[in-house]
Design a protein around this motif. Structure first.
Motif, PDB file in Angstrom:
ATOM      1  N   ARG A  63       0.823  -1.222   0.000  1.00  0.00           N
ATOM      2  CA  ARG A  63       0.000   0.000   0.000  1.00  0.00           C
ATOM      3  C   ARG A  63       0.850   1.262   0.000  1.00  0.00           C
ATOM      4  O   ARG A  63       0.536   2.236  -0.676  1.00  0.00           O
ATOM      5  N   ILE A  84       3.017  -6.454  -6.501  1.00  0.00           N
ATOM      6  CA  ILE A  84       3.500  -7.841  -6.639  1.00  0.00           C
ATOM      7  C   ILE A  84       4.895  -7.975  -6.020  1.00  0.00           C
ATOM      8  O   ILE A  84       5.190  -8.961  -5.324  1.00  0.00           O
ATOM      9  N   THR A  87       4.549  -8.371  -2.368  1.00  0.00           N
ATOM     10  CA  THR A  87       4.077  -9.713  -1.962  1.00  0.00           C
ATOM     11  C   THR A  87       5.242 -10.707  -2.001  1.00  0.00           C
ATOM     12  O   THR A  87       5.348 -11.578  -1.141  1.00  0.00           O
ATOM     13  N   THR A 129       0.356 -11.724 -11.567  1.00  0.00           N
ATOM     14  CA  THR A 129      -0.026 -10.946 -12.750  1.00  0.00           C
ATOM     15  C   THR A 129      -0.739  -9.661 -12.350  1.00  0.00           C
ATOM     16  O   THR A 129      -1.617  -9.715 -11.482  1.00  0.00           O
ATOM     17  N   GLY A 131      -3.428  -6.827 -12.022  1.00  0.00           N
ATOM     18  CA  GLY A 131      -4.886  -6.957 -12.116  1.00  0.00           C
ATOM     19  C   GLY A 131      -5.436  -8.049 -11.210  1.00  0.00           C
ATOM     20  O   GLY A 131      -6.651  -8.193 -11.097  1.00  0.00           O
ATOM     21  N   THR A 134      -3.459 -11.587  -4.271  1.00  0.00           N
ATOM     22  CA  THR A 134      -2.924 -12.876  -3.822  1.00  0.00           C
ATOM     23  C   THR A 134      -4.043 -13.855  -3.418  1.00  0.00           C
ATOM     24  O   THR A 134      -3.816 -15.058  -3.419  1.00  0.00           O
TER      25      THR A 134
END
Ligand code: UTP
Length: 240
Positions: A63, A84, A87, A129, A131, A134
């Motif tokens: 964020r 991503i 993550t 990817t 869009g 998780t």
């Protein structure tokens, strides 16, 4: 849906469980290495009797970067790419905490994660990817590996009719059908969006009828019960 584990005649069949581990569970605010150690120790115990796959969310780190990028008028796709990365950073941290118990490369696709399966080690990944989220990755992975269930370890303790942190009259659900979950979620996505489960993931669990358990991720006893398929305090979503 247990299966024969190649090269392990003693184990015979083992369940497969995917854990969607919210970023806010791994990095709740301040550093909490003690929690990550306890989580790793629980995953170690649980992985003796089943194959575990953990998909880590981006949480606060994602964020922070997404919000900063948005101020700089960066496109949604590029913001997703930074999400991503966050993550995968969380996934790497958990791999390091698990040490030899986990595969030590973060897969960047479902195919790579599937290739890591069946080797007796915990598979830990993040996003794939732009869009997606998780949660969506967890559902796609669960489908690809034929998982018996998904445990969504999140910052709320169950599915509610609206966000319980904002609405004190929110109704709490013990059990939902896949269709009821989909109806509750709608289908919005924006970088950093946060609902109890990703609508795309909900469509996947529905079409493959993979039971989903939504639990308070910081409650490790609850996580232990959910991973084992025992009764939980959170919400069970299944085909009933
Ligand atoms: P998360 O899955 O953590 O999203 O990915 P979230 O909705 O903020 O979930 P919580 O709050 O941690 O549970 C963080 C961001 O990374 C991007 C998205 O922008 C997402 O909001 N992302 C993640 C992708 O674009 N694709 C992915 O496969 C995963």
């Amino acid at each position: 849906m247990a299966r024969i584990i190649k090269g392990n005649p003693i184990a015979g069949t083992m369940e497969r469980v995917v854990i969607s581990l919210g970023g806010s569970i791994i990095i709740p605010g301040d550093r909490d290495g003690g929690f990550i150690k306890r989580l790793a120790s629980l995953l170690r115990d649980l992985s003796k009797d089943r194959e575990l796959f953990v998909v880590c969310g981006g949480g606060k780190t994602a964020r922070t970067y997404i919000n900063l990028g948005r101020e700089l008028d960066v496109s949604e796709e590029r913001l997703d790419e930074m999400g991503i990365m966050a993550t995968r950073l969380n996934a790497r941290l958990l791999q390091l905490a698990l040490g030899d118990l986990a595969e030590q490369t973060v897969p960047s696709t479902i195919e790579e994660a599937t290739e890591q399966a069946g080797k007796g080690r915990i598979v830990v990944m993040g996003g794939t990817t732009p869009g997606h989220t998780t949660d969506g990755v967890s559902a796609a992975l669960a489908e690809a590996v034929g998982a018996d269930r998904i445990v969504n370890a999140t910052s709320v303790d169950a599915v509610y009719s609206s966000d319980p942190r904002k609405d004190k009259d929110a109704e709490r659900y013990e059990r939902l059908t896949f269709q009821q979950l989909k109806d509750l979620l709608g289908n919005e996505h924006g970088a950093g969006a946060s609902g109890v489960f990703d609508p795309m993931g909900a469509s996947i669990v529905m079409r493959s009828r993979i039971p989903l358990m939504v639990i308070a991720g910081r409650d490790l006893e609850e996580m232990s019960r959910a991973v084992q398929g025992l009764p939980i305090k959170g919400t069970v979503i299944d085909g009933r």
